[in-house]
Write a protein that holds these residues in place. Structure first.
Motif, short mmCIF file in Angstrom:
data_model
loop_
_atom_site.label_atom_id
_atom_site.label_comp_id
_atom_site.label_asym_id
_atom_site.label_seq_id
_atom_site.Cartn_x
_atom_site.Cartn_y
_atom_site.Cartn_z
N TRP A 126 8.39 8.29 9.64
CA TRP A 126 7.52 7.97 10.79
C TRP A 126 8.05 8.62 12.06
O TRP A 126 7.27 9.13 12.88
CB TRP A 126 7.43 6.45 10.97
N ASP A 127 9.36 8.62 12.23
CA ASP A 127 9.95 9.25 13.42
C ASP A 127 9.62 10.74 13.48
O ASP A 127 9.36 11.29 14.56
CB ASP A 127 11.47 9.06 13.42
N LYS A 128 9.64 11.40 12.32
CA LYS A 128 9.31 12.83 12.28
C LYS A 128 7.86 13.06 12.68
O LYS A 128 7.54 14.02 13.39
CB LYS A 128 9.58 13.38 10.87
N ALA A 129 6.97 12.18 12.19
CA ALA A 129 5.55 12.31 12.55
C ALA A 129 5.35 12.09 14.05
O ALA A 129 4.57 12.80 14.70
CB ALA A 129 4.72 11.30 11.76
N LEU A 161 0.45 5.95 16.01
CA LEU A 161 1.61 6.16 15.16
C LEU A 161 2.75 5.21 15.53
O LEU A 161 3.40 4.61 14.66
CB LEU A 161 2.10 7.61 15.27
N GLU A 162 2.99 5.07 16.83
CA GLU A 162 4.07 4.19 17.29
C GLU A 162 3.76 2.73 16.95
O GLU A 162 4.67 1.97 16.56
CB GLU A 162 4.25 4.36 18.80
N LYS A 163 2.51 2.35 17.09
CA LYS A 163 2.11 0.97 16.77
C LYS A 163 2.25 0.70 15.28
O LYS A 163 2.72 -0.36 14.86
CB LYS A 163 0.66 0.74 17.21
N LEU A 196 -4.68 13.29 21.76
CA LEU A 196 -3.38 13.43 21.11
C LEU A 196 -2.47 12.26 21.47
O LEU A 196 -1.72 11.76 20.62
CB LEU A 196 -2.73 14.75 21.53
N LYS A 197 -2.52 11.81 22.72
CA LYS A 197 -1.70 10.68 23.15
C LYS A 197 -2.15 9.39 22.48
O LYS A 197 -1.32 8.53 22.14
CB LYS A 197 -1.76 10.53 24.68
N GLU A 231 13.36 6.13 20.82
CA GLU A 231 13.55 5.75 19.43
C GLU A 231 15.00 5.29 19.20
O GLU A 231 15.91 5.72 19.91
CB GLU A 231 13.22 6.92 18.50
N PRO A 232 15.23 4.45 18.17
CA PRO A 232 16.59 3.97 17.88
C PRO A 232 17.55 5.07 17.44
O PRO A 232 18.76 4.91 17.56
CB PRO A 232 16.38 2.95 16.75
#
Length: 426
Positions: free
Chosen positions: A195-198, A406-408, A399-400, A63-64
């Motif tokens: 979103w990063d937290k999720a 989520l990432e998309k 889960l993956k 992540e950034p």
């Protein structure tokens, strides 16, 4: 949020009215960086100075935002190294950019440091370190400046090189970036942080489930924990006594746009058989005069990331490379059980002690795999163990998949927010 209505044209493409373009040199100060190598780094907790290596920016920090509270894989400088007097330690909100990349997509990859607290950190090999000097950028937004599609496009233009692409300090100082008004930056950063937290929460859940499965494997695959109705000693064999083991082709085939799938280490390591290269029918026929892949066989990596297995539980018509070994299905051992046993600590140690560690990448010779020992219960107990562990795998897979979604979703939202296609209300 609302869809962008008014926009203007700039050097970096269209952007909303009220947004500006400025040179990096006008917005940021450049800090001093260092050039220590990997063998001068470690992960010991008592070492005092964290080191931001360009390789980790590309490969480790997904992540950034580099959060020092949640990321463990940050190397530290060896304590015996004396730092120069002009060293500049990084602060919260500083941005570190990789100035070199092996591919175009990695050019200008940036991270922003948060939650440094009392820790000391320095910027390292092949990096630029930037610090906001006028308060024109918001904390949590700075690394995303370099995720703007129009900015990334222009970064590729100024990159030079053939095998490795690089950005010079002279070029990047003059480089223009896109800046929304500060309140909008803050709102965008807040949305993306949600979103990063999720994503982080989902990653933690996956890690927890993987640890639970590993503990379950340790109990079930060693016979320390038995299911009701099963007793007696397990038999001990060498793997080569139970099945045949083969390797793939030793020559690099000519790939074609469509044809027969050709499996490699990457397919097995990433558990991704959708993205594969193809070979022609004639090459397939020639290669498979020796060995044919069948449903129930297991492919296992034997170079680099040694010992990663994949059960071929689908109808197979494919070839595979020499870096993989093919463990043929056998009536004496259930393939679902064998796939799990290969992943066990016991079998991985068997592979490790037979691995050639002086080579790079490390490898295990084909003949050595057959000498690895395996403990074998009855087929009924094999089925029971495999069923329980496979259920755990299926849960982790789900889960993956949710993590990928989520990432998309974040990626799509990020692109719209950073270009102003969608505006936030402030």
């Amino acid at each position: 949020m609302q869809i962008m209505a008014k926009h203007k044209k700039s050097k970096l493409g269209h952007m909303p009215k009220g947004w500006t373009t400025q040179s990096i040199n006008d917005v940021f100060d450049f800090l001093t960086t260092t050039s220590y190598s990997r063998n001068q780094l470690n992960y010991e907790e008592d070492n005092k100075v964290f080191y931001i290596h360009y390789g980790d920016i590309h490969a480790t920090y997904n992540e950034p935002i580099l959060d020092f509270k949640s990321i463990d894989e940050i190397p530290r400088l060896n304590n015996d190294i004396v730092l120069p007097k002009n060293i500049q330690y990084l602060k919260n909100g500083d941005v570190v950019i990789a100035d070199a990349s092996e591919d175009y997509e990695g050019i200008g990859t940036a991270i922003e440091l948060v939650n440094l607290e009392d820790n000391k950190a320095i910027s390292g090999l092949h990096t630029f370190a930037l610090r906001d000097k006028k308060g024109l950028t918001a904390i949590g937004f700075r690394a995303y400046i370099f995720k703007n599609p129009n900015v990334k496009k222009q970064l590729k233009v100024i990159a030079t090189g053939s095998k490795v692409y690089g950005i010079s300090k002279t070029n990047i100082q003059k480089f223009n970036i896109v800046l929304p008004p500060l309140p909008e930056q803050q709102k965008i950063a807040k949305i993306l942080a949600t979103w990063d937290k999720a994503i982080a929460k989902q990653e933690a859940l996956i890690s927890q489930k993987q640890k639970l499965k590993k503990g379950l494997m340790q109990q079930l695959l060693t016979g320390k924990k038995r299911f009701k109705g099963f007793d007696g000693e397990w038999d001990k064999f060498k793997l080569g006594e139970l099945t045949e083991i083969y390797d793939g082709t030793h020559s690099t085939p000519k790939y074609v746009a469509r044809g027969i799938p050709f499996y490699s280490v990457e397919n097995v390591s990433n558990d991704d058989f959708q993205k594969t290269k193809y070979i022609s029918e004639s090459v397939f026929e020639k290669e498979n005069e020796r060995v044919v892949l069948e449903k129930g066989d297991i492919l296992m990596t034997r170079i680099g990331d040694i010992g990663t297995p994949k059960l071929l539980n689908w109808d197979v018509r494919a070839s595979f490379y020499v870096s993989l070994s093919l463990i043929k299905k056998s009536k004496r051992i259930k393939p679902e059980f064998l796939e799990q046993f290969i992943q066990s600590t016991f079998f991985q140690k068997e592979l490790f002690k037979r691995t050639i560690h002086v080579a790079f990448p490390k490898k295990i010779n084909l003949g050595e795999i057959g000498h690895c020992h395996i403990h074998l219960p009855s087929q009924e107990e094999q089925n029971k163990i495999a069923s329980v562990l496979s259920s755990a795998d299926q849960e982790i897979t789900l889960l993956k998949e949710h993590l990928k979604n989520l990432e998309k979703q974040k990626q799509g939202l990020m692109q719209k927010l950073l270009t102003g296609e969608i505006r936030v209300k402030v």
